[in-house]
Design a protein around this motif. Structure first.
Motif, short mmCIF file in Angstrom:
data_model
loop_
_atom_site.label_atom_id
_atom_site.label_comp_id
_atom_site.label_asym_id
_atom_site.label_seq_id
_atom_site.Cartn_x
_atom_site.Cartn_y
_atom_site.Cartn_z
N THR A 113 0.69 -1.36 0.02
CA THR A 113 0.12 -0.05 -0.02
C THR A 113 0.90 1.35 -0.01
OG1 THR A 113 -0.06 0.08 2.50
CG2 THR A 113 -1.85 -1.05 1.39
N GLU A 114 2.04 1.16 0.21
CA GLU A 114 2.87 2.55 0.60
C GLU A 114 4.25 2.07 0.36
OE1 GLU A 114 3.37 6.35 3.83
OE2 GLU A 114 1.92 4.35 4.19
N SER A 115 5.03 3.28 -0.11
CA SER A 115 6.32 3.13 -0.32
C SER A 115 7.12 3.93 0.91
CB SER A 115 6.95 3.93 -1.48
OG SER A 115 6.58 5.43 -1.38
N TYR A 116 8.26 3.41 1.40
CA TYR A 116 9.23 4.04 2.26
C TYR A 116 10.61 4.31 2.03
CZ TYR A 116 5.21 3.03 5.61
OH TYR A 116 3.98 3.01 6.34
N ARG A 117 11.18 5.25 2.72
CA ARG A 117 12.58 5.26 2.45
C ARG A 117 13.10 5.07 3.76
NH1 ARG A 117 14.12 10.77 0.61
NH2 ARG A 117 11.92 11.36 1.57
N LEU A 118 14.33 4.39 3.98
CA LEU A 118 15.20 4.11 5.26
C LEU A 118 16.56 4.95 4.91
CD1 LEU A 118 15.28 3.01 8.23
CD2 LEU A 118 16.55 1.05 7.05
N MET A 119 16.94 6.13 5.51
CA MET A 119 17.75 6.83 5.54
C MET A 119 18.81 6.70 6.46
SD MET A 119 16.50 8.28 2.57
CE MET A 119 17.95 9.36 2.43
N VAL A 120 19.92 6.28 5.99
CA VAL A 120 21.00 5.91 6.87
C VAL A 120 22.05 7.00 6.72
CG1 VAL A 120 22.82 4.27 7.91
CG2 VAL A 120 20.56 3.36 7.05
N GLU A 121 22.23 7.94 7.90
CA GLU A 121 23.19 9.11 7.79
C GLU A 121 24.44 8.63 8.59
OE1 GLU A 121 21.08 12.17 9.29
OE2 GLU A 121 19.41 12.02 7.93
N ALA A 122 25.35 7.79 8.06
CA ALA A 122 26.63 7.74 8.53
C ALA A 122 27.66 8.59 8.85
CB ALA A 122 27.15 6.32 8.15
N THR A 123 27.01 9.86 9.41
CA THR A 123 28.04 10.95 9.05
C THR A 123 28.63 11.30 10.66
OG1 THR A 123 25.97 12.21 9.64
CG2 THR A 123 26.67 12.00 7.34
N GLY A 124 28.78 10.27 11.42
CA GLY A 124 29.57 10.62 12.68
C GLY A 124 28.68 11.20 13.60
N ARG A 125 29.08 12.20 14.40
CA ARG A 125 28.48 12.69 15.45
C ARG A 125 27.12 13.16 15.37
NH1 ARG A 125 28.38 17.99 18.55
NH2 ARG A 125 29.73 18.74 16.67
N HIS A 126 26.96 13.65 14.23
CA HIS A 126 25.36 13.94 13.82
C HIS A 126 24.75 13.03 12.93
CE1 HIS A 126 26.32 18.04 15.34
NE2 HIS A 126 27.43 18.23 14.53
N GLY A 127 25.10 11.91 12.95
CA GLY A 127 24.33 10.90 12.28
C GLY A 127 22.98 10.37 12.63
N ASN A 128 22.20 9.91 12.06
CA ASN A 128 20.95 9.26 12.34
C ASN A 128 20.55 8.38 11.37
OD1 ASN A 128 18.62 9.14 13.92
ND2 ASN A 128 18.15 11.32 13.50
N ILE A 129 19.63 7.55 11.92
CA ILE A 129 18.75 6.61 10.84
C ILE A 129 17.40 6.95 11.10
CG2 ILE A 129 18.32 4.07 10.28
CD1 ILE A 129 20.68 3.24 11.96
N VAL A 130 16.62 7.36 9.76
CA VAL A 130 15.19 7.90 9.74
C VAL A 130 14.43 6.86 8.85
CG1 VAL A 130 13.82 9.97 9.45
CG2 VAL A 130 16.37 10.00 10.10
N LEU A 131 13.51 6.59 9.50
CA LEU A 131 12.39 6.10 8.59
C LEU A 131 11.22 7.09 8.02
CD1 LEU A 131 11.12 3.31 7.27
CD2 LEU A 131 9.80 3.18 9.25
N VAL A 132 11.44 7.24 6.55
CA VAL A 132 10.45 8.12 6.11
C VAL A 132 9.48 7.56 5.24
CG1 VAL A 132 10.38 10.20 4.25
CG2 VAL A 132 12.46 9.64 5.84
N ASP A 133 8.12 8.11 5.36
CA ASP A 133 7.01 7.54 4.70
C ASP A 133 6.95 8.15 3.26
OD1 ASP A 133 5.75 10.08 4.83
OD2 ASP A 133 4.29 9.33 6.28
N GLY A 134 5.88 7.74 2.59
CA GLY A 134 5.85 8.21 1.12
C GLY A 134 5.45 9.61 0.86
#
Length: 518
Positions: A113-134
């Motif tokens: 029913t939907e698309s998602y993006r999993l954004m992996v920001e392996a950028t050190g101190r300010h890194g994050n992993i974010v699940l983004v919806d459509g």
């Protein structure tokens, strides 16, 4: 353990090589998601066989790579893994791509029913992993970040924005140094173009998708960047864990050693006093021998001992000669009786101190976890290590043990609410500050809700107010109603009537927000 003078980073070129290797995952189904720790995510895929990806935004060990061995999948799932399981289980991985030439990787998924993006920001101190919806909105993250902490906040339901694009061509300082030293520019270009020619693993230094011999690093060829990164990070993380445990054990042993040194100094003073027993006995005897010649109120008795040596005996001027003598006899008796006991204590503490020094020496020469365990076991047998007590630490009993819970609003403000009448009363009367916003469902029992404004109530946005109002409704007798009015005002306008029951409050200068069920 091997230590290298040059550390190989997980940089944009490494990211490009990893993304190239991850293309074989496209078309696979996501079957598992777990978080070994708050900033590390492990994904399990299936496409006729199992495949695994490790993605971490650890501040020291940021990394992304396809694992060659099945990682551990902890049972406990922090919120990010929980949301991924709920929304993406069985979904198809449709693409994996590097964003620009940055350490940011986008995993695209498609459900029925939907698309998602999993954004992996392996950028050190300010890194994050974010699940983004459509719709481009963040629905889960390794860490939600409010605007007070970042110019690029990551908020639940907020629009996701990519990290700022790095300057230049994406080459890290390490890569520029490698090329300047004569590194293979053709191999580097091949990695940028999506071809992964293999990798190099340098024990104690790192892993890289091209040869690093130009920098004087003695590497070992590996078939894939995933294999090289896995070997490096498993070793590096184990080394860091070992050093951390070693430092913690050292700190405990050094505290015990300091305590032994202090105790031995105190014993030395006590033993000196014990050795003076004969002198104290002599003082008492001389006072009795000279008592007829001691003037009233004298502070010193000048006398001669049995060897004909002049002796000055201190006296208490308000005591008689007999009382002064008895005082010295009493001190001498105590000193004699303690001497053997003190010597025994001194011997035991001295032996314990020598054992501590031996354990510290063994700790410094430890090479692996087995050596640490041996030192820890010896320390435990001697009861040097602090045992965890049963008392609850202050941080484990916030709000003095009252049932007050904490949430984070979309704007990053702390939102507190009580779970019963006494906790509501405590929250309102003891915790809330005058400029905080106080919420309560109008005309019905509800939790007291406090939005902590840090003395800046004018900075709170409408979304934050609605969030806090919804919390009040969710913890009220009106939670199943389709339309609920919630009053809010600054805490300075809220009071508990004198003599009333806990949890009762009256307020003025209120505003009202209406909450509708979704």
């Amino acid at each position: 353990m091997i230590l290298a003078s040059v550390k190989i980073p997980f940089d944009s070129l490494s990211t490009a090589a990893v993304v190239s290797e991850l293309q074989v995952f496209v078309g696979s189904k996501l079957e598992r998601a777990a978080q070994p720790d708050a900033r590390t995510l492990v994904l399990g895929f299936y496409d006729g066989g199992e495949r695994w990806v490790v993605a971490s935004v650890d501040r020291e060990f940021a990394r992304i790579y396809p694992a060659t061995r099945r990682p551990e999948f902890p049972k406990d799932a922090p919120s990010l893994a929980t949301e991924i399981r709920k929304r993406l289980h069985g979904s198809e991985l449709t693409s994996v791509r590097q964003i620009g030439r940055d350490r940011v990787v986008e995993f695209a998924f498609r459900t029925e029913t939907e698309s998602y993006r999993l954004m992996v920001e392996a950028t050190g101190r300010h890194g994050n992993i974010v699940l983004v919806d459509g719709r481009g909105r963040a629905v889960a993250a390794a860490e939600f970040i409010g605007p007070a902490r970042s110019v690029r906040p990551v908020l639940p339901g907020g629009e996701y924005a990519l990290p700022p694009v790095p300057d230049g061509d994406g080459s890290s300082p390490f890569l520029r140094k490698l090329l300047a030293a004569g590194g293979d520019a053709t191999a580097v270009d091949a990695v940028w173009q999506g071809t992964s020619p293999g990798a190099t693993f340098v024990p104690g230094s790192g892993a890289y998708p091209v040869d690093v011999a130009a920098l004087g690093l003695d590497g070992v060829s590996r078939a894939s960047i995933g294999q090289a990164l896995e070997q490096h990070f498993e070793s590096a993380i184990a080394e860091a864990r070992f050093r951390s445990e070693q430092a913690g054990l050292r700190s405990q042993l050094e505290r015990v050693l300091l305590a032994r040194d202090v105790a031995l100094r105190d014993l030395a003073e006590a033993l000196d006093a014990a050795r003076n027993a004969r002198r104290l006995q002599l003082y008492g005897e001389l006072i009795l021998a000279y008592q007829s010649s001691i003037p009233e109120g004298a502070r010193i008795l000048d006398a001669w001992d049995y060897d004909g040596q002049e002796v000055a005996v201190p006296l208490k001027p308000d005591a008689s000669a007999l009382e002064n003598a008895e005082r010295y006899f009493s001190k001498a008796k105590k000193a004699k009786s303690r001497a053997d006991e003190l010597r025994g204590q001194n011997d035991r503490l001295t032996e314990d101190r020598e054992a501590l020094l031996s354990s510290l020496a063994a700790l410094e020469s430890a090479d692996d976890a087995k050596d640490l365990d041996a030192v820890r076991e010896a320390a435990a047998r001697r009861r040097w290590l602090q045992r965890p007590g049963t008392a609850v630490r202050k941080e484990d009993r916030p709000f003095e043990g009252h049932a007050v819970r904490e949430l984070l609003s979309p704007g990053g403000w702390r939102v507190l609410y009580g779970e019963n009448a006494t906790s509501n009363d405590y929250l309102t009367t003891k915790v809330a500050k005058p400029a905080d916003l106080w919420f309560h469902v109008r005309g019905a029992p509800s939790a007291h809700v406090v939005l902590c404004t840090d003395n800046r109530p004018d900075k709170v946005q409408r979304a934050d107010i609605e969030f806090a109002a919804k919390v009040a409704v969710d913890h009220s007798s009106s939670k199943h109603s389709s339309y609920v009015s919630v009053d809010y005002t600054q805490k300075r306008y809220v009071r508990r009537p004198k003599g009333s029951q806990p949890g009762l409050a009256v307020y003025t200068r209120e505003k009202t927000v209406h909450v509708t069920s979704r």
